[in-house]
Write a protein that holds these residues in place. Structure first.
Motif, PDB file in Angstrom:
ATOM      1  N   HIS A 114       7.020  -3.113   7.682  1.00 36.00           N
ATOM      2  CA  HIS A 114       6.320  -1.991   7.049  1.00 36.00           C
ATOM      3  C   HIS A 114       4.935  -2.405   6.505  1.00 36.00           C
ATOM      4  O   HIS A 114       3.966  -1.646   6.605  1.00 36.00           O
ATOM      5  CB  HIS A 114       7.207  -1.485   5.903  1.00 36.00           C
ATOM      6  CG  HIS A 114       6.669  -0.330   5.142  1.00 36.00           C
ATOM      7  ND1 HIS A 114       6.827   0.977   5.551  1.00 36.00           N
ATOM      8  CD2 HIS A 114       5.953  -0.272   3.988  1.00 36.00           C
ATOM      9  CE1 HIS A 114       6.244   1.777   4.675  1.00 36.00           C
ATOM     10  NE2 HIS A 114       5.698   1.050   3.724  1.00 36.00           N
ATOM     11  N   HIS A 118       1.097  -1.012   7.272  1.00 32.26           N
ATOM     12  CA  HIS A 118       0.005  -0.567   6.386  1.00 32.26           C
ATOM     13  C   HIS A 118      -1.325  -1.212   6.805  1.00 32.26           C
ATOM     14  O   HIS A 118      -2.374  -0.577   6.762  1.00 32.26           O
ATOM     15  CB  HIS A 118       0.318  -0.908   4.924  1.00 32.26           C
ATOM     16  CG  HIS A 118       1.175   0.122   4.237  1.00 32.26           C
ATOM     17  ND1 HIS A 118       0.794   1.447   4.123  1.00 32.26           N
ATOM     18  CD2 HIS A 118       2.386   0.038   3.630  1.00 32.26           C
ATOM     19  CE1 HIS A 118       1.723   2.127   3.459  1.00 32.26           C
ATOM     20  NE2 HIS A 118       2.711   1.298   3.150  1.00 32.26           N
ATOM     21  N   SER A 144       1.040  -0.447  -3.005  1.00 39.51           N
ATOM     22  CA  SER A 144       1.808   0.800  -2.873  1.00 39.51           C
ATOM     23  C   SER A 144       2.814   0.894  -4.006  1.00 39.51           C
ATOM     24  O   SER A 144       2.722   0.182  -5.003  1.00 39.51           O
ATOM     25  CB  SER A 144       2.509   0.802  -1.526  1.00 39.51           C
ATOM     26  OG  SER A 144       3.556  -0.143  -1.540  1.00 39.51           O
ATOM     27  N   ASP A 353       2.854   6.327   3.187  1.00 42.34           N
ATOM     28  CA  ASP A 353       3.762   5.995   4.294  1.00 42.34           C
ATOM     29  C   ASP A 353       3.669   6.997   5.448  1.00 42.34           C
ATOM     30  O   ASP A 353       3.628   8.208   5.226  1.00 42.34           O
ATOM     31  CB  ASP A 353       5.195   5.915   3.775  1.00 42.34           C
ATOM     32  CG  ASP A 353       5.408   4.665   2.954  1.00 42.34           C
ATOM     33  OD1 ASP A 353       4.508   3.804   2.941  1.00 42.34           O
ATOM     34  OD2 ASP A 353       6.479   4.555   2.341  1.00 42.34           O
TER      35      ASP A 353
HETATM   36 ZN    ZN Z   1       4.447   1.846   2.199  1.00 36.96          ZN
END
Ligand code: ZN
Ligand code: KG4
Length: 385
Positions: A114, A118, A144, A353
């Motif tokens: 993940h 980003h 985040s 996201d």
């Molecule tokens: Zn995230």
């Protein structure tokens, strides 16, 4: 290089997302189903509810992403999915669905970190604008609700490697925004509300002491063979102190009763607008919000630029949900220009996201045929290297 249409799927936290990206450089479709309304009454993400909502949303969201891209299950070249980090149950929903699709369609399956997603959100948009000439090394601040990480990124042929040179010792920056907003009766998620309210307060009104990090993070303990990496200066963050300082300020200035009144007034409004928030915030509260945001932004920008200097970074990326913050963007732009380092952000839509970033990060892996085995599992604490 061959053109490849990759279907990305993301379900690591409270957004169910699917997207189609061509060759890591062209966003074809991007669908995000937010669960904010589900978690709002609890003031934060409830993992069990997140998994249930992902189960509900995943099939329609993927179908919509394909339809908007004028693609079909058969026409895409690969399926990419977030492996971690994130909530295990939430990740499993996306992974199980992606595996089933890859198996049934006989398509390659690509597992994506993940955090790498980003970082690739920035690259995707820069390439889409025609900027193919990034200078390395790239220093990426991923900031985040779950992460505040500094990575030094290197590109080797088709693959990327990452060296973590800083992270938060406690709360993530977005978590601090969310906790302070909750503490002040402003609801969830806190970042966007604080972002909009901060320009209405005095950022110099409340002085917060900078976070002092005296000791090496115990989580960084490594064997003697890795002493060279240990020697590299670290740029760690800490945001739990400022949250406690806000709480103390609230207690010292007897603000609890007015916060409770605000909480109730805002809860009675379905979708509060800026005027509703302003009507329910006194000057002292607005000053506290502005000062809190200024302190967090100064800390993020100051440490990142110090790290950029120490690592001779040629380019800065700032990405993740908090990268949507207006003051963070303008401060990075101003101070980056003063230091002569170009700073790149994703658009606001790709800061939070989404699955386009997952499909984009999968492209180098597609080229090097770095495919995931069918028995791979979710990794809640997956590390990026
Ligand atoms: Zn995230
Ligand atoms: O990247 P993201 O969508 O999910 C995670 O991977 O955590 O980030 C969500 C976080 C939340 O903490 C939210 O409050 C914060 O990003 N956020 C913001 C803004 N928009 C979202 N923080 C500050 N200013 C914003 N405009």
């Amino acid at each position: 290089m061959p053109s490849a249409y990759i279907l990305g799927i993301e379900s690591s936290c409270d957004e169910t997302a699917a997207a189609v990206v061509r060759s890591g450089e062209q966003l074809i479709s991007n669908v995000v189903a937010s669960q904010i309304a589900t978690h709002q009454p609890y003031g934060g993400v409830v993992p069990e509810l997140a998994s249930r909502e992902h189960l509900r949303a995943i099939v329609p969201v993927v179908k919509q992403a394909l339809a908007e891209a004028k693609q079909t299950f058969q026409s895409v070249d690969a399926i990419a999915v977030t492996r971690g980090p994130g909530l295990a149950g939430a990740l499993l929903v996306g992974i199980s669905y992606a595996k089933a699709l890859a198996f049934a369609l006989d398509k390659p399956l690509i597992a994506v970190n993940h955090l790498e997603g980003h970082i690739h959100a920035v690259l995707l948009e820069e390439r889409q604008k025609g900027n193919h000439a990034l200078q390395f090394p790239v220093l990426a601040l991923v900031v985040s609700g779950g992460h505040t990480h500094l990575y030094l990124a290197h590109e080797h042929a088709n693959s990327w490697t990452y060296e973590n040179i800083g992270h938060t010792r406690d709360d993530a920056a977005g978590e601090a925004f969310d906790k302070v907003a909750k503490l002040l009766g402003l609801g969830y998620p806190g970042g966007p509300v604080i972002d909009r309210l901060a320009p209405h307060g005095d950022p110099e009104a409340v002085k917060f002491a900078p976070a002092q990090l005296k000791h090496r993070d115990r989580r960084d303990h490594k064997g003697a063979s890795e002493s060279a990496e240990e020697d590299r200066q670290r740029f760690d963050f800490s945001f739990s102190g400022i949250k406690t300082a806000v709480l103390r300020y609230v207690e010292v200035h007897s603000m609890k009763a007015s916060i409770e009144k605000r909480r109730q007034a805002l809860a009675a409004i379905v979708k509060p607008k800026l005027e509703d928030y302003l009507a329910n915030c006194d000057r002292r509260t607005l000053d506290l919000i502005a000062s809190f945001q200024r302190a967090v932004v100064d800390d993020l920008v100051g440490k990142t630029l110090a790290a950029a200097r120490a690592c001779d970074a040629a380019t800065l990326f700032v990405t993740g949900g908090v990268a949507a913050n207006n003051e963070l963007r303008s401060t990075f732009e101003r101070r980056g220009a003063q230091e002569g380092v170009p700073v790149f952000f994703p658009s606001r839509a790709l800061s939070t996201d989404n699955a386009a970033m997952i499909a984009a990060a999968a492209y180098p892996k597609f080229l090097s045929q770095d495919f995931a085995p069918m028995d791979f599992s979710a990794e809640a604490s997956l590390i990026l290297r």
